[in-house]
Design a protein around this motif. Structure first.
Motif, PDB file in Angstrom:
ATOM      1  N   GLY A  21       0.791  -1.220   0.000  1.00  0.00           N
ATOM      2  CA  GLY A  21       0.000   0.000   0.000  1.00  0.00           C
ATOM      3  C   GLY A  21       0.821   1.267   0.000  1.00  0.00           C
ATOM      4  O   GLY A  21       0.288   2.356   0.266  1.00  0.00           O
ATOM      5  N   LEU A  22       2.127   1.161  -0.305  1.00  0.00           N
ATOM      6  CA  LEU A  22       3.013   2.327  -0.343  1.00  0.00           C
ATOM      7  C   LEU A  22       3.307   2.699  -1.785  1.00  0.00           C
ATOM      8  O   LEU A  22       3.329   1.846  -2.682  1.00  0.00           O
ATOM      9  N   VAL A  23       3.575   3.975  -2.009  1.00  0.00           N
ATOM     10  CA  VAL A  23       3.826   4.456  -3.368  1.00  0.00           C
ATOM     11  C   VAL A  23       5.047   3.757  -3.956  1.00  0.00           C
ATOM     12  O   VAL A  23       6.046   3.513  -3.271  1.00  0.00           O
ATOM     13  N   LYS A  24       4.971   3.400  -5.233  1.00  0.00           N
ATOM     14  CA  LYS A  24       6.082   2.755  -5.919  1.00  0.00           C
ATOM     15  C   LYS A  24       7.167   3.778  -6.266  1.00  0.00           C
ATOM     16  O   LYS A  24       6.877   4.953  -6.507  1.00  0.00           O
ATOM     17  N   ALA A  25       8.410   3.304  -6.347  1.00  0.00           N
ATOM     18  CA  ALA A  25       9.508   4.182  -6.773  1.00  0.00           C
ATOM     19  C   ALA A  25       9.242   4.723  -8.174  1.00  0.00           C
ATOM     20  O   ALA A  25       9.516   5.895  -8.463  1.00  0.00           O
ATOM     21  N   SER A  26       8.698   3.890  -9.062  1.00  0.00           N
ATOM     22  CA  SER A  26       8.423   4.343 -10.428  1.00  0.00           C
ATOM     23  C   SER A  26       7.394   5.465 -10.442  1.00  0.00           C
ATOM     24  O   SER A  26       7.475   6.387 -11.274  1.00  0.00           O
ATOM     25  N   ALA A  27       6.415   5.430  -9.534  1.00  0.00           N
ATOM     26  CA  ALA A  27       5.423   6.507  -9.469  1.00  0.00           C
ATOM     27  C   ALA A  27       6.074   7.806  -9.024  1.00  0.00           C
ATOM     28  O   ALA A  27       5.778   8.876  -9.562  1.00  0.00           O
ATOM     29  N   LEU A  28       6.980   7.736  -8.045  1.00  0.00           N
ATOM     30  CA  LEU A  28       7.690   8.938  -7.613  1.00  0.00           C
ATOM     31  C   LEU A  28       8.477   9.543  -8.767  1.00  0.00           C
ATOM     32  O   LEU A  28       8.482  10.770  -8.972  1.00  0.00           O
ATOM     33  N   LEU A  29       9.139   8.699  -9.551  1.00  0.00           N
ATOM     34  CA  LEU A  29       9.896   9.201 -10.703  1.00  0.00           C
ATOM     35  C   LEU A  29       8.969   9.819 -11.742  1.00  0.00           C
ATOM     36  O   LEU A  29       9.329  10.814 -12.389  1.00  0.00           O
TER      37      LEU A  29
END
Length: 247
Positions: A21-29
């Motif tokens: 349920g945590l934001v993905k690294a790819s989404a942050l990028l």
């Protein structure tokens, strides 16, 4: 606020989160890229502006320091600005925060290349002398990332249409996801990448098969460190080099 500083809010959606349920690294990028693109467009030097001049932006380097991964529903504020110019390179920095404080700091290096020639263009001639704030979110001279001396793991991927961006090559966040997938399952299940460095070397195109290799290295500091290499599986050409630290 200076026109060289841009802020935009993002909400973490369900499709941008992992199994915890945590934001993905790819989404942050993707948030970083979206904010950079919108800001550059507002300054008259976005991708569509450069297309009209037969040029485009190409990402060369990334260094992202992630302090924590917010959960589903979190509202993130991304702040970005062009920080420096170095010959053919424009440096752009980022800070991301939510209601609980800082989330990440990042710096990136970009080139302008001709669409026909594929050769770099002097960046100052494109963006003008004012395109630099002189402030860094993350101080990095972008030294060379080492090549892994051997390969602990290898994973193969095929470039799909969903991986392709406006420049008709693989989007920068996809290379990072490919690299993370080569990390051993016990690391993927129990840890998260807290530091990601990327050197983009060549483009991958639709239909290519790529090989993602990873090697754990004995570096000091908290958490395991991996060196990564993304290669064109058919030709052996190097597409990207990465270093990740996990916590």
């Amino acid at each position: 606020m200076s026109e060289l500083v841009f802020q935009k809010d993002y909400s973490v959606h369900a499709y941008e989160t992992d199994a915890r349920g945590l934001v993905k690294a790819s989404a942050l990028l993707n948030y970083l890229q979206d904010s950079a693109g919108e800001h550059a467009g507002g300054l008259g030097v976005g991708v569509l502006d450069l297309f009209k001049r037969n040029m485009t932006w190409v990402l060369s380097r990334y260094h992202v320091l992630i302090r924590r991964y917010p959960a589903l529903g979190a509202r993130l504020e991304v702040t970005t600005w062009p920080s420096e110019k170095r010959g053919f390179f424009a440096i752009r920095d980022f800070e991301v925060a939510d209601a609980d404080g800082p989330v990440l700091a990042a710096t990136s290096s970009w080139m302008v290349v001709g669409l026909d020639t594929k050769q770099p263009v002097e960046v100052d001639a494109v963006v003008g002398p004012r395109y630099a704030l002189g402030k860094r979110a993350l101080d990095d001279a972008f030294a060379s990332i080492p090549v892994p001396a051997a390969r602990d793991t290898e994973v193969r991927f095929r470039v799909e249409t969903a991986h392709i961006d406006w420049n008709r090559h693989v989007n920068n966040a996809v290379y990072v996801q490919w690299a993370l997938e080569a990390v051993p399952p016990d690391i993927l299940r129990g840890r998260r990448p807290m530091e990601i460095e990327v050197s983009y070397r060549a483009e991958a195109l639709y239909g290519d098969e790529v090989l993602s290799a990873a090697r754990r290295v004995p570096e000091e500091g908290p958490g395991p460190v991996f060196l990564h290499q993304i290669l064109n599986a058919a030709t052996g050409a190097e597409l990207a080099r990465l270093r990740t630290r996990w916590a």
